[in-house]
Design an enzyme around this catalytic site. Structure first.
Site, PDB file in Angstrom:
ATOM      1  N   LYS A 263      35.809 -61.600-108.069  1.00  0.00           N
ATOM      2  CA  LYS A 263      36.326 -61.578-106.621  1.00  0.00           C
ATOM      3  C   LYS A 263      35.165 -61.271-105.548  1.00  0.00           C
ATOM      4  CE  LYS A 263      39.823 -59.419-108.666  1.00  0.00           C
ATOM      5  NZ  LYS A 263      40.947 -58.660-108.978  1.00  0.00           N
TER       6      LYS A 263
ATOM      7  N   ASP B 265      22.900 -57.831-111.167  1.00  0.00           N
ATOM      8  CA  ASP B 265      22.635 -56.764-111.746  1.00  0.00           C
ATOM      9  C   ASP B 265      21.733 -57.051-113.216  1.00  0.00           C
ATOM     10  OD1 ASP B 265      22.645 -53.857-112.612  1.00  0.00           O
ATOM     11  OD2 ASP B 265      24.909 -53.931-113.357  1.00  0.00           O
TER      12      ASP B 265
HETATM   13  P1  IMP Z   1      25.748 -58.963-114.092  1.00  0.00           P
HETATM   14  O1  IMP Z   1      26.264 -59.891-115.066  1.00  0.00           O
HETATM   15  O2  IMP Z   1      25.333 -57.538-114.951  1.00  0.00           O
HETATM   16  O3  IMP Z   1      24.455 -59.235-113.152  1.00  0.00           O
HETATM   17  O4  IMP Z   1      26.999 -58.188-113.234  1.00  0.00           O
HETATM   18  C1  IMP Z   1      27.186 -58.371-112.054  1.00  0.00           C
HETATM   19  C2  IMP Z   1      28.552 -58.139-111.707  1.00  0.00           C
HETATM   20  O5  IMP Z   1      28.503 -56.486-112.019  1.00  0.00           O
HETATM   21  C3  IMP Z   1      28.728 -58.167-110.409  1.00  0.00           C
HETATM   22  O6  IMP Z   1      29.575 -59.602-109.919  1.00  0.00           O
HETATM   23  C4  IMP Z   1      29.830 -56.914-109.931  1.00  0.00           C
HETATM   24  O7  IMP Z   1      31.128 -57.318-110.266  1.00  0.00           O
HETATM   25  C5  IMP Z   1      29.426 -56.081-111.107  1.00  0.00           C
HETATM   26  N1  IMP Z   1      28.445 -54.908-110.357  1.00  0.00           N
HETATM   27  C6  IMP Z   1      27.102 -54.577-110.799  1.00  0.00           C
HETATM   28  N2  IMP Z   1      26.552 -53.494-110.351  1.00  0.00           N
HETATM   29  C7  IMP Z   1      27.473 -53.262-109.181  1.00  0.00           C
HETATM   30  C8  IMP Z   1      27.871 -52.297-108.070  1.00  0.00           C
HETATM   31  O8  IMP Z   1      26.641 -51.350-107.948  1.00  0.00           O
HETATM   32  N3  IMP Z   1      28.785 -52.047-107.831  1.00  0.00           N
HETATM   33  C9  IMP Z   1      29.867 -52.864-107.665  1.00  0.00           C
HETATM   34  N4  IMP Z   1      29.941 -53.902-108.617  1.00  0.00           N
HETATM   35  C10 IMP Z   1      28.718 -54.112-109.440  1.00  0.00           C
END
Ligand code: IMP
Ligand code: MG
Length: 178
Positions: A42, A102
């Site tokens: 979302k 992230d």
């Molecule tokens: P990844 O697969 O580790 O790149 O995760 C990405 C997802 O983690 C994003 O779509 C967010 O939902 C969540 N996320 C990562 N860092 C943050 C943050 O600092 N604030 C809020 N959500 C985060």
């Protein structure tokens, strides 16, 4: 400023300016094409809705839901596609829109999944790119801002489903999540 925030990172005005510039870039880069713009729910909804109004091209939109599964100890971190796109993207230029990159595991899985549908191209467009080691071989093709390794909320980004409606992005106080 919301009382749970340590400080504001990007004001409404800064977000607006950056998204306007990104929309101009996409309009230029995709000239003559009709991209399919896919937001990852979302977190991307606010960014997506502002961004598409800055893209001056015929385009279609869709949304997907991806969920990463459990066990943080497993570095492969399985990601499940909970809601797939229902557009036929074969031969199309796809732009994936995400709130924040992230570890990049989510986008790695989503991109691979979409590449299996024979699109002409798949590019990644993220509002924020966190300066952390990426677990997957992914870089953003388009982004608005790089941020330090801090937990941020607002403008679509949540902590425990809260703060998505803040019109700016701020750093969440550590005491809220630790
Ligand atoms: P990844 O697969 O580790 O790149 O995760 C990405 C997802 O983690 C994003 O779509 C967010 O939902 C969540 N996320 C990562 N860092 C943050 C943050 O600092 N604030 C809020 N959500 C985060
Ligand atoms: Mg989230």
């Amino acid at each position: 400023m919301h009382k749970d925030l340590e400080r504001i990172l990007f004001s409404e005005e800064e977000l607006k300016e950056s998204i306007k510039a990104l929309g101009r870039r996409l309009t230029e880069d995709y000239k003559g094409k009709s991209p399919v713009i896919i937001g990852i729910l979302k977190g991307s909804v606010i960014f997506m809705s502002d961004l598409i109004r800055e893209i001056n091209l015929p385009c279609s939109i869709d949304f997907m839901v991806a969920r990463s599964y459990g066990n943080e100890a497993v570095s492969s971190g399985k990601v499940n596609i909970v809601k797939d796109t229902d557009r036929d993207i074969s031969g199309k230029d796809v732009i994936i829109v995400e709130d924040i990159l992230d570890s990049a595991r989510t986008l790695y899985a989503v991109r691979n999944h979409l590449l299996g549908k024979n699109p002409a191209s798949v590019k990644i467009c993220t509002l924020l790119d966190k300066k952390v080691e990426k677990a997957a071989d992914i870089t953003a093709d388009y982004k608005c801002f790089d941020i330090e390794n801090e937990f941020v909320v607002g403008y679509g980004l949540d902590y425990a489903e809260k703060y998505r409606n803040l019109p700016y992005i701020g750093v969440l106080k550590k005491e809220i999540y630790s």
